[in-house]
Design a protein around this motif. Structure first.
Motif, PDB file in Angstrom:
ATOM      1  N   ALA A   1       0.762  -1.445   0.211  1.00 34.34           N
ATOM      2  CA  ALA A   1       0.049  -0.125  -0.023  1.00 34.34           C
ATOM      3  C   ALA A   1       1.105   1.177   0.118  1.00 34.34           C
ATOM      4  CB  ALA A   1      -0.899  -0.263   1.248  1.00 34.34           C
ATOM      5  N   GLN A   2       2.204   1.142   0.482  1.00 33.82           N
ATOM      6  CA  GLN A   2       2.987   2.549   0.689  1.00 33.82           C
ATOM      7  C   GLN A   2       3.791   2.615  -0.647  1.00 33.82           C
ATOM      8  OE1 GLN A   2       2.422   4.343   3.026  1.00 33.82           O
ATOM      9  NE2 GLN A   2       2.329   3.188   4.803  1.00 33.82           N
ATOM     10  N   GLN A   3       3.697   1.480  -1.496  1.00 33.87           N
ATOM     11  CA  GLN A   3       4.413   1.552  -2.766  1.00 33.87           C
ATOM     12  C   GLN A   3       3.940   2.802  -3.526  1.00 33.87           C
ATOM     13  OE1 GLN A   3       4.395  -1.902  -5.086  1.00 33.87           O
ATOM     14  NE2 GLN A   3       5.953  -1.220  -6.444  1.00 33.87           N
ATOM     15  N   GLY A   4       4.728   4.006  -3.948  1.00 35.60           N
ATOM     16  CA  GLY A   4       4.286   4.962  -4.703  1.00 35.60           C
ATOM     17  C   GLY A   4       3.718   6.042  -3.855  1.00 35.60           C
ATOM     18  N   GLY A   5       3.661   5.759  -2.558  1.00 33.57           N
ATOM     19  CA  GLY A   5       2.958   6.761  -1.571  1.00 33.57           C
ATOM     20  C   GLY A   5       3.946   7.303  -0.588  1.00 33.57           C
ATOM     21  N   GLU A   6       5.218   7.141  -0.754  1.00 33.55           N
ATOM     22  CA  GLU A   6       6.306   7.462   0.261  1.00 33.55           C
ATOM     23  C   GLU A   6       6.282   8.975   0.523  1.00 33.55           C
ATOM     24  OE1 GLU A   6       7.323   3.875  -1.796  1.00 33.55           O
ATOM     25  OE2 GLU A   6       6.944   5.755  -2.406  1.00 33.55           O
ATOM     26  N   ASP A   7       5.881   9.775  -0.283  1.00 32.54           N
ATOM     27  CA  ASP A   7       5.657  11.425   0.074  1.00 32.54           C
ATOM     28  C   ASP A   7       4.683  11.348   0.972  1.00 32.54           C
ATOM     29  OD1 ASP A   7       7.833  12.137  -1.663  1.00 32.54           O
ATOM     30  OD2 ASP A   7       6.540  12.370  -3.548  1.00 32.54           O
ATOM     31  N   GLU A   8       3.486  10.735   0.689  1.00 32.85           N
ATOM     32  CA  GLU A   8       2.366  10.877   1.529  1.00 32.85           C
ATOM     33  C   GLU A   8       2.779  10.255   2.873  1.00 32.85           C
ATOM     34  OE1 GLU A   8       2.424   9.765  -1.630  1.00 32.85           O
ATOM     35  OE2 GLU A   8       0.790  10.751  -2.579  1.00 32.85           O
ATOM     36  N   HIS A   9       3.538   9.331   2.930  1.00 38.33           N
ATOM     37  CA  HIS A   9       4.139   8.802   4.203  1.00 38.33           C
ATOM     38  C   HIS A   9       4.860   9.644   5.083  1.00 38.33           C
ATOM     39  CE1 HIS A   9       4.508   5.445   7.078  1.00 38.33           C
ATOM     40  NE2 HIS A   9       5.998   5.685   6.847  1.00 38.33           N
ATOM     41  N   LYS A  10       5.903  10.147   4.243  1.00 38.38           N
ATOM     42  CA  LYS A  10       6.682  11.129   4.825  1.00 38.38           C
ATOM     43  C   LYS A  10       6.075  12.283   5.635  1.00 38.38           C
ATOM     44  CE  LYS A  10      10.933  13.851   4.258  1.00 38.38           C
ATOM     45  NZ  LYS A  10      12.143  14.532   3.218  1.00 38.38           N
ATOM     46  N   ILE A  11       4.850  12.752   4.927  1.00 39.09           N
ATOM     47  CA  ILE A  11       4.257  13.895   5.548  1.00 39.09           C
ATOM     48  C   ILE A  11       3.482  13.545   6.526  1.00 39.09           C
ATOM     49  CG2 ILE A  11       2.238  15.566   4.828  1.00 39.09           C
ATOM     50  CD1 ILE A  11       5.071  16.090   3.689  1.00 39.09           C
ATOM     51  N   LEU A  12       2.982  12.252   6.364  1.00 36.47           N
ATOM     52  CA  LEU A  12       2.327  11.480   7.653  1.00 36.47           C
ATOM     53  C   LEU A  12       2.872  11.855   9.179  1.00 36.47           C
ATOM     54  CD1 LEU A  12      -0.404  10.180   8.835  1.00 36.47           C
ATOM     55  CD2 LEU A  12       0.791   8.119   8.126  1.00 36.47           C
ATOM     56  N   LEU A  13       4.254  11.119   8.835  1.00 35.91           N
ATOM     57  CA  LEU A  13       5.249  11.107  10.164  1.00 35.91           C
ATOM     58  C   LEU A  13       5.390  12.582  10.706  1.00 35.91           C
ATOM     59  CD1 LEU A  13       7.775   8.570   8.812  1.00 35.91           C
ATOM     60  CD2 LEU A  13       5.927   8.384  10.259  1.00 35.91           C
ATOM     61  N   THR A  14       5.374  13.829   9.704  1.00 37.74           N
ATOM     62  CA  THR A  14       5.586  14.948  10.338  1.00 37.74           C
ATOM     63  C   THR A  14       4.564  15.878  10.455  1.00 37.74           C
ATOM     64  OG1 THR A  14       6.241  15.670   8.193  1.00 37.74           O
ATOM     65  CG2 THR A  14       7.985  14.844   9.588  1.00 37.74           C
ATOM     66  N   GLY A  15       3.435  15.793   9.420  1.00 36.13           N
ATOM     67  CA  GLY A  15       2.251  16.864   9.484  1.00 36.13           C
ATOM     68  C   GLY A  15       1.305  16.495  10.524  1.00 36.13           C
ATOM     69  N   LEU A  16       1.095  15.222  10.997  1.00 38.70           N
ATOM     70  CA  LEU A  16      -0.175  14.963  11.871  1.00 38.70           C
ATOM     71  C   LEU A  16      -0.282  16.006  12.991  1.00 38.70           C
ATOM     72  CD1 LEU A  16      -2.489  13.065  11.575  1.00 38.70           C
ATOM     73  CD2 LEU A  16      -1.379  11.548  13.229  1.00 38.70           C
ATOM     74  N   ALA A  17       0.990  16.373  13.532  1.00 36.23           N
ATOM     75  CA  ALA A  17       1.106  17.459  14.681  1.00 36.23           C
ATOM     76  C   ALA A  17       0.442  18.811  14.105  1.00 36.23           C
ATOM     77  CB  ALA A  17       2.208  17.406  15.372  1.00 36.23           C
ATOM     78  N   LEU A  18       0.595  19.047  12.676  1.00 40.57           N
ATOM     79  CA  LEU A  18       0.240  20.622  12.470  1.00 40.57           C
ATOM     80  C   LEU A  18      -1.125  20.746  12.191  1.00 40.57           C
ATOM     81  CD1 LEU A  18       2.959  20.555   9.725  1.00 40.57           C
ATOM     82  CD2 LEU A  18       3.123  21.405  12.075  1.00 40.57           C
TER      83      LEU A  18
END
Length: 198
Positions: free
Chosen positions: A98-115
């Motif tokens: 499911a993460q294949q091709g969605g690495e940018d979204e995953h990176k944003i998830l790790l940092t963006g949820l707190a925003l």
């Protein structure tokens, strides 16, 4: 007069989301502007605002779409009647695929949820929790005598497994389906050996 929705509205929205994910991942959310997102999309800033009234609204839709798709995909894996070992492998495999091709979204998830706002965070964390709980339940089934009675230990083991998945997603962004399947098996075997040794 009510404005009609263009036939390609959904496609354009998806294009904006994917482009925004890349821009946010490369530039950092704070430094990325709606101007830059529009430029990278090849549209006007006014066009972006037709879809999203703010950068925060764009971030929220991006995170919500990513987590909902992951939750739905993992929930759809047929697990009935399978032993815990095979259930674990299938779930971990599906998460990596499911993460294949969605690495940018995953990176944003790790940092963006707190925003984002507290209420929005709560809803998104619930989506995350549904995926985590599914893995956690399988790990508990693998070692009920040690993990079934110690919630702190179960959480630590579960988060350790997700740590391995996160590492792979971030450090192997171009991995294909076969490589992801192989790594899912490795994590499964590692977890099986480790869990039963606890």
């Amino acid at each position: 007069m009510v404005r009609t929705i263009a036939r390609d509205h959904g496609e354009k929205r998806q294009h904006i989301l994917r482009t925004a994910a890349r821009v946010f991942a490369e530039q950092g959310y704070d430094r990325a502007s709606m101007n830059l997102v529009a430029q990278e999309c090849g549209v006007s800033k006014a066009n972006i605002y037709h879809y999203y009234d703010s950068k925060d609204a764009l971030l929220l839709d991006l995170l919500q779409g990513h987590l909902t798709a992951l939750r739905d995909r993992v929930a759809a894996v047929p697990l009935a009647g399978l032993e815990p070992e095979e259930r674990l492998h299938l779930i971990l495999r599906e998460i990596l695929l499911a993460q294949q091709g969605g690495e940018d979204e995953h990176k944003i998830l790790l940092t963006g949820l707190a925003l984002i706002g507290a209420e929005e965070q709560k809803a998104l964390r619930q989506l995350q929790r549904e995926v985590v709980d599914q893995v956690s339940a399988i790990l508990r089934d693998l070692a009920p005598e040690s993990l079934g009675t110690d919630r702190a230990k179960l959480r630590a083991v579960t988060m350790s497994v997700f740590g391995m998945l996160n590492w792979y997603t971030m450090w192997k962004p171009n991995a294909g389906a076969g490589a992801r399947e192989t790594y899912a098996r490795l994590v499964t075997d590692f977890a099986l050996g480790g869990v039963r040794g606890i």
